[in-house]
Design an enzyme around this catalytic site. Structure first.
Site, PDB file in Angstrom:
ATOM      1  N   HIS A 115      42.479  69.735  28.611  1.00 15.29           N
ATOM      2  CA  HIS A 115      41.463  70.445  28.170  1.00 15.29           C
ATOM      3  C   HIS A 115      39.828  69.966  28.707  1.00 15.29           C
ATOM      4  O   HIS A 115      38.938  69.993  27.864  1.00 15.29           O
ATOM      5  CB  HIS A 115      41.525  70.512  26.469  1.00 15.29           C
ATOM      6  CG  HIS A 115      42.530  71.415  26.142  1.00 15.29           C
ATOM      7  ND1 HIS A 115      42.446  72.854  25.745  1.00 15.29           N
ATOM      8  CD2 HIS A 115      43.795  71.355  25.875  1.00 15.29           C
ATOM      9  CE1 HIS A 115      43.374  73.343  25.418  1.00 15.29           C
ATOM     10  NE2 HIS A 115      44.354  72.540  25.482  1.00 15.29           N
TER      11      HIS A 115
ATOM     12  N   GLY B 224      53.378  75.882  30.225  1.00 11.04           N
ATOM     13  CA  GLY B 224      52.301  74.836  30.532  1.00 11.04           C
ATOM     14  C   GLY B 224      52.634  74.230  31.962  1.00 11.04           C
ATOM     15  O   GLY B 224      51.813  73.344  32.436  1.00 11.04           O
ATOM     16  N   LEU B 225      53.349  75.096  32.890  1.00 11.06           N
ATOM     17  CA  LEU B 225      53.365  74.565  34.357  1.00 11.06           C
ATOM     18  C   LEU B 225      52.659  76.022  35.031  1.00 11.06           C
ATOM     19  O   LEU B 225      52.735  75.757  36.298  1.00 11.06           O
ATOM     20  CB  LEU B 225      54.834  74.441  34.683  1.00 11.06           C
ATOM     21  CG  LEU B 225      55.582  73.490  33.779  1.00 11.06           C
ATOM     22  CD1 LEU B 225      56.997  73.607  34.317  1.00 11.06           C
ATOM     23  CD2 LEU B 225      55.077  72.055  33.963  1.00 11.06           C
ATOM     24  N   SER B 226      52.074  76.663  34.416  1.00  7.54           N
ATOM     25  CA  SER B 226      51.210  77.526  34.862  1.00  7.54           C
ATOM     26  C   SER B 226      51.744  78.452  36.101  1.00  7.54           C
ATOM     27  O   SER B 226      51.031  78.645  37.111  1.00  7.54           O
ATOM     28  CB  SER B 226      49.992  76.547  35.659  1.00  7.54           C
ATOM     29  OG  SER B 226      48.783  77.412  35.362  1.00  7.54           O
TER      30      SER B 226
ATOM     31  N   GLY C 293      55.192  80.387  30.387  1.00  7.76           N
ATOM     32  CA  GLY C 293      54.713  79.996  28.958  1.00  7.76           C
ATOM     33  C   GLY C 293      54.984  78.698  28.830  1.00  7.76           C
ATOM     34  O   GLY C 293      55.148  78.308  27.590  1.00  7.76           O
TER      35      GLY C 293
ATOM     36  N   ASP D 119      43.991  74.932  37.041  1.00 10.20           N
ATOM     37  CA  ASP D 119      45.474  75.410  37.436  1.00 10.20           C
ATOM     38  C   ASP D 119      45.474  76.253  38.814  1.00 10.20           C
ATOM     39  O   ASP D 119      46.199  75.868  39.676  1.00 10.20           O
ATOM     40  CB  ASP D 119      46.243  76.271  36.485  1.00 10.20           C
ATOM     41  CG  ASP D 119      46.062  75.646  35.111  1.00 10.20           C
ATOM     42  OD1 ASP D 119      45.970  74.384  35.097  1.00 10.20           O
ATOM     43  OD2 ASP D 119      46.420  76.336  33.957  1.00 10.20           O
TER      44      ASP D 119
END
Ligand code: ADP
Ligand code: MG
Length: 385
Positions: A38, A129-131, A127, A177
């Site tokens: 973030h 978090g590995l984009s 979905g 990403d």
């Protein structure tokens, strides 16, 4: 699954649906962020690497100006639109919107495009978090670049992918990403300055392994939560009188009017400290000091848990087990936007079996959910295959 399997799968479906063979194949990888969570939309630093899970496209030009998208993974469902007419998001095919947006923004930037048949597949878990979404956007841009020999840089493909995610998928993501998917480098992580888009290659030392543990808790509501966090960060930088939180220090935060312990204070505390940790962690990795790297990763996790409040119990438990198994020989933290998804750990390669065994023995027993474990090596970014 190696990319040759994905390529074959895309080629087969392309042939079946279109009735002629694809001419061109491209790939774009997913990514794991080693540290810097973030921080990207706060103009700060991140340190991701591209991984051996990818989106792959089989494609060919069409001369009638129609772009037809074929989803290999969703029952060969199709979407089509005319390249020279106004391109808008669809109501019901979210997956196609990521791709439509890329074509729209390529056009808006002045690139001259024609029609195409495009079959898309991938093995980046969705979905988690590995984009997978950035891989999907970048691979779409890469396909148009290859088919129409566009003179577009990899960084611009990343920016176009981000614009698509903002405007066609509704998630106000940062640039990390798409940048790592477009510009990744084999054997390296990239320390990326999300303000200038400057990158510095950080070699992953020999004998160090990257383990990803997927909690298999997916972040279905992430977009709303993500956008809300982003607003709190913007609020904090406004109150601090900064362009972005990247420009603030912890001392300035402490001396500011922002109430200690409030949500806005905690969000800012995470971002400012995470930014410092990311730069320091890159130096430690370059120096081959895995113990220091580990300290920064553990601290990053604690900050995401306590200040940014984006972890869930399953994720905290995985990091607890990894911490117990690794001690000061490596490091672990949640990776990705939060609310589920994956944890990442760096460790000496010889520790991989025992760490894996610890997770396998404990995670499902505690949570009732079976994890997935991936051992990754950093890969090149998007390109023709
Ligand atoms: P993440 O990027 O962390 O994997 P997101 O929620 O941002 O999660 O993106 C996941 C969405 O991206 C999926 O729901 C789907 O719409 C789209 N997507 C990603 N990869 C593919 C693919 N190979 N084929 C079709 N849609 C995909
Ligand atoms: Mg995404």
């Amino acid at each position: 699954m190696p990319s040759t399997h994905l390529k074959q799968r895309a080629a087969n479906v392309f042939q079946d649906v279109c009735g002629y063979p694809a001419t061109t194949f491209v790939q774009a990888p997913g990514r794991v962020n080693l540290i810097g969570e973030h921080t990207d939309y706060n103009d700060g630093f991140v340190m991701p690497c591209a991984i051996d899970y990818q989106a792959v496209i089989a494609c060919a030009k069409r001369d009638d100006g129609v772009i037809r998208l074929i989803s290999v993974d969703y029952d060969h469902i199709q979407d089509s639109f005319v390249v020279n007419q106004e391109i808008k998001p669809t109501e019901d095919k979210l997956w196609a919107n990521y791709m439509r947006g890329v074509v729209h923004f390529l056009k808006e930037k002045g690139y001259s495009l024609g029609g195409a048949d495009i079959a898309i597949t991938g093995n980046v878990p969705l979905g988690s978090g590995l984009s997978s979404s950035a891989a999907l956007e970048v691979v779409t841009g890469q396909a148009m670049k290859a088919l129409y020999e566009l003179d577009v840089t990899q960084s611009d493909l990343a920016l176009i992918g981000q614009a698509s995610e903002h405007n066609f998928a509704g998630c106000k993501c940062g640039i990390m990403d798409q940048m790592i998917s477009a510009c990744g480098e084999k054997g390296h992580a990239l320390l990326l300055d999300c303000r200038s888009l400057e990158t510095k290659s950080v070699h992953i030392p020999e004998g160090v392994s990257i383990m990803i543990v997927n909690s298999n808790v997916t972040h279905s509501l992430v977009d709303g939560a993500y956008n809300a966090l982003r607003e709190q960060c913007e609020e904090a930088s406004r109150l601090l009188g900064k362009v972005a939180l990247r420009d603030a220090t912890l001392a300035e935060l402490g001396a500011s009017s922002i109430k200690k312990g409030s949500d806005v204070y905690k969000r800012a505390h995470h971002v400012i400290s995470e930014n410092e940790r990311t730069v320091a962690c890159a130096d430690a990795l370059i120096a081959g000091d895995l113990q220091k790297v580990g300290e920064y990763m553990y601290a990053s996790h604690a900050s995401m848990r306590d200040d940014f409040e984006i972890t869930v119990p399953e994720i905290d438990y995985i990091v607890e087990v990894l911490t117990e198994a690794l001690g000061n020989k490596g490091g672990a933290r949640m990776t990705g936007g939060g609310f589920g998804g994956c944890c990442v750990a760096l460790m000496p390669t010889e520790m991989v079996p025992q760490v894996q065994a610890a997770i396998e023995a404990k995670y499902q027993a505690k949570t009732g959910i079976k994890e997935s474990i991936y051992i990754c090596t950093p890969q090149n970014g998007a390109g023709v295959i």
